[in-house]
Write a protein that holds these residues in place. Structure first.
Motif, PDB file in Angstrom:
ATOM      1  N   ARG A 147       0.820  -1.224   0.000  1.00  0.00           N
ATOM      2  CA  ARG A 147       0.000   0.000   0.000  1.00  0.00           C
ATOM      3  C   ARG A 147       0.852   1.272   0.000  1.00  0.00           C
ATOM      4  O   ARG A 147       0.551   2.251   0.696  1.00  0.00           O
ATOM      5  CB  ARG A 147      -0.950  -0.002   1.198  1.00  0.00           C
ATOM      6  CG  ARG A 147      -1.941  -1.152   1.176  1.00  0.00           C
ATOM      7  CD  ARG A 147      -2.909  -1.107   2.330  1.00  0.00           C
ATOM      8  NE  ARG A 147      -3.861  -2.216   2.253  1.00  0.00           N
ATOM      9  CZ  ARG A 147      -4.841  -2.428   3.120  1.00  0.00           C
ATOM     10  NH1 ARG A 147      -5.016  -1.591   4.144  1.00  0.00           N
ATOM     11  NH2 ARG A 147      -5.645  -3.461   2.982  1.00  0.00           N
ATOM     12  N   ILE A 148       1.891   1.237  -0.789  1.00  0.00           N
ATOM     13  CA  ILE A 148       2.749   2.411  -0.949  1.00  0.00           C
ATOM     14  C   ILE A 148       2.138   3.296  -2.031  1.00  0.00           C
ATOM     15  O   ILE A 148       1.950   2.870  -3.182  1.00  0.00           O
ATOM     16  CB  ILE A 148       4.188   1.991  -1.313  1.00  0.00           C
ATOM     17  CG1 ILE A 148       4.793   1.192  -0.156  1.00  0.00           C
ATOM     18  CG2 ILE A 148       5.043   3.196  -1.666  1.00  0.00           C
ATOM     19  CD1 ILE A 148       6.175   0.635  -0.452  1.00  0.00           C
ATOM     20  N   HIS A 149       1.834   4.510  -1.659  1.00  0.00           N
ATOM     21  CA  HIS A 149       1.195   5.440  -2.597  1.00  0.00           C
ATOM     22  C   HIS A 149       1.684   6.853  -2.305  1.00  0.00           C
ATOM     23  O   HIS A 149       1.736   7.248  -1.144  1.00  0.00           O
ATOM     24  CB  HIS A 149      -0.331   5.371  -2.463  1.00  0.00           C
ATOM     25  CG  HIS A 149      -1.046   6.232  -3.446  1.00  0.00           C
ATOM     26  ND1 HIS A 149      -1.244   5.851  -4.756  1.00  0.00           N
ATOM     27  CD2 HIS A 149      -1.603   7.471  -3.309  1.00  0.00           C
ATOM     28  CE1 HIS A 149      -1.898   6.807  -5.382  1.00  0.00           C
ATOM     29  NE2 HIS A 149      -2.135   7.802  -4.530  1.00  0.00           N
ATOM     30  N   PRO A 150       2.075   7.611  -3.328  1.00  0.00           N
ATOM     31  CA  PRO A 150       2.150   7.198  -4.728  1.00  0.00           C
ATOM     32  C   PRO A 150       3.302   6.221  -4.955  1.00  0.00           C
ATOM     33  O   PRO A 150       4.255   6.174  -4.171  1.00  0.00           O
ATOM     34  CB  PRO A 150       2.366   8.518  -5.468  1.00  0.00           C
ATOM     35  CG  PRO A 150       3.095   9.371  -4.477  1.00  0.00           C
ATOM     36  CD  PRO A 150       2.529   9.003  -3.134  1.00  0.00           C
ATOM     37  N   LEU A 151       3.199   5.489  -6.037  1.00  0.00           N
ATOM     38  CA  LEU A 151       4.260   4.539  -6.359  1.00  0.00           C
ATOM     39  C   LEU A 151       5.532   5.290  -6.721  1.00  0.00           C
ATOM     40  O   LEU A 151       5.483   6.304  -7.438  1.00  0.00           O
ATOM     41  CB  LEU A 151       3.843   3.653  -7.527  1.00  0.00           C
ATOM     42  CG  LEU A 151       2.703   2.652  -7.273  1.00  0.00           C
ATOM     43  CD1 LEU A 151       2.298   1.976  -8.581  1.00  0.00           C
ATOM     44  CD2 LEU A 151       3.118   1.619  -6.238  1.00  0.00           C
TER      45      LEU A 151
END
Length: 447
Positions: A323-327
């Motif tokens: 769930r890393i955002h933004p990539l």
């Protein structure tokens, strides 16, 4: 008869033979009929100058052994010289895999050639969809009666060795080989050489006596990836943290790509993790990336240099799972359709486009030239070395950095993909945003 009497007779015979041999060595050598022509040729200038009679003069008795020794030394010198010429010729044959020489013991191949094509896998779309058909297409254009046999190793080095040996046994004339494992295939390449079957290394350089090599400049591929990643990180990348997801250690290209990338990145960013991805498999890249996230934290990664699109897919999946955002920006290579779609969707920053047609066509041209025993001078422009062979004639093609801004002028223009193949229902809005289709859904296909 007793053993002592037998031994005595043997010693007596030995002494008699030795005595006779010694006497023959001290006599003046006599002229035999077989030696006469040779002596006439070597002594004729002397007799002409001295106006000597045809009978041998007394002083010739002392010169005869000298002349015989001279002739012996001359013959030995000629033999040595011939040996040196042969050694140089063999060295030249070993270098460059016998390019330009007659292939096989009976001269150039007469009639249609049988060409074997061995590719490493079919998981990467390019091999089945582009490489194999394009090679066959070019062979048929240049040699309509030539035949092409194709095998995929399914990523198994043992299977590929068996495929090579089977093709040699079945009488193939030339092999085009993209090795699963460059080192593991070496013995099979040697077997091909012994069978007078030239091997063209395709896309990656296998070990052994390779006759020719065609690929893209691997160092340039790595530099393009590194330069793109630096641009994506912004004007001040000094303290940004990068993970390198390199290819398989069994592939010499993987080291080539990494070397090119490091030449751009080192000293400008922090390379906090670097992985070798076994078999170039996306699932292995996914595991490596998950380990990097666990070690560095979800906010400890600013960019990922993934060596190809398959690895990029595994990396991006791991980033999404965490769930890393933004990539963070992720690189790739091969311009796979899924990668192009990820690029327009903003999930993958770039790929490296390597036009398959020039590579496949060049391999076919090399194979036909080698099969007919002709030179590659009109085809090759470079020389490369492997860990086993030096001076391999090569063609190194130029790759192109692919981003959302040049999709239309590269993969679409070259006919690799159509707009409708890229802009499926899932990606319509993304295609509209990057200008591949208009507001009404019409295609801006330039191909």
């Amino acid at each position: 008869m007793s053993r002592s009497r037998t031994t005595a007779r043997r010693h007596a015979w030995t002494r008699a033979w030795t005595h006779a041999w010694t006497r023959s060595r001290t006599r003046t050598p006599t002229r035999s009929w077989t030696d006469a022509p040779t002596r006439a040729r070597t002594e004729a200038p002397i007799r002409a100058r001295a106006d000597a009679p045809t009978r041998t003069r007394p002083d010739a008795r002392t010169r005869a052994p000298t002349r015989i020794r001279a002739r012996t030394r001359l013959r030995a010198a000629v033999a040595v010289a011939a040996g040196l010429v042969l050694a140089v010729s063999l060295a030249a044959c070993g270098k460059a895999g016998q390019v330009g020489e007659t292939v096989g013991a009976t001269g150039p191949h007469r009639g249609p050639l049988r060409i074997g094509v061995l590719l490493p896998e079919n998981e990467i779309v390019r091999f089945e969809r582009f490489d194999a058909p394009l090679i066959q297409q070019r062979v048929k254009q240049l040699c309509p009666r030539c035949t092409v046999s194709y095998s995929s190793a399914q990523h198994d080095p043992v299977s590929q060795r068996n495929q090579i040996e089977a093709m040699i046994t079945n009488g193939v004339d030339v092999l085009i080989l993209d090795a699963v494992d460059a080192r593991a295939v070496r013995h099979s390449v040697i077997q091909a050489r012994h069978a007078n079957v030239p091997v063209v290394a395709y896309d990656r350089l296998a070990e052994g006596p390779i006759s020719a090599y065609v690929s893209f400049d691997g160092a340039r591929v790595g530099r393009l990836q590194g330069e793109a990643l630096l641009r994506a990180l912004g004007p001040h990348p000094k303290n940004r943290r990068i993970v390198m997801m390199n290819g398989s250690s069994t592939d010499p290209n993987a080291g080539w790509f990494e070397q090119g990338a490091r030449s751009v990145l080192e000293g400008k960013v922090k390379i906090v993790k670097s992985y070798e991805t076994v078999g170039w498999r996306p699932e292995n890249a996914n595991r490596n990336m998950s380990a990097a996230i666990a070690a560095l934290g979800p906010h400890g990664i600013d960019g990922v240099l993934a060596a190809n699109d398959g690895l990029a897919s595994g990396v991006i999946t791991a980033l999404k799972t965490a769930r890393i955002h933004p990539l963070p920006p992720v690189t790739g290579q091969d311009a796979e359709l899924a990668a192009v779609q990820r690029i327009i969707a903003g999930q993958q920053y770039m790929s490296v486009y390597k036009p398959f047609k020039p590579e496949a066509y060049t391999a076919a041209e090399m194979a036909i030239a080698l099969g007919h025993g002709t030179s590659l001078h009109g085809i090759t422009k470079h020389w490369v070395n492997s860990s086993t062979t030096r001076g391999i004639p090569a063609v190194l093609l130029k790759p192109v950095a692919l981003t959302a801004h040049n999709i239309r002028s590269t993969v679409i223009k070259d006919g690799l993909y159509r707009v409708d193949q890229i802009c499926t229902k899932k990606y319509v809005d993304d295609c509209r945003r990057v200008g591949l289709i208009g507001r009404n859904g019409s295609s801006h296909d330039a191909g």
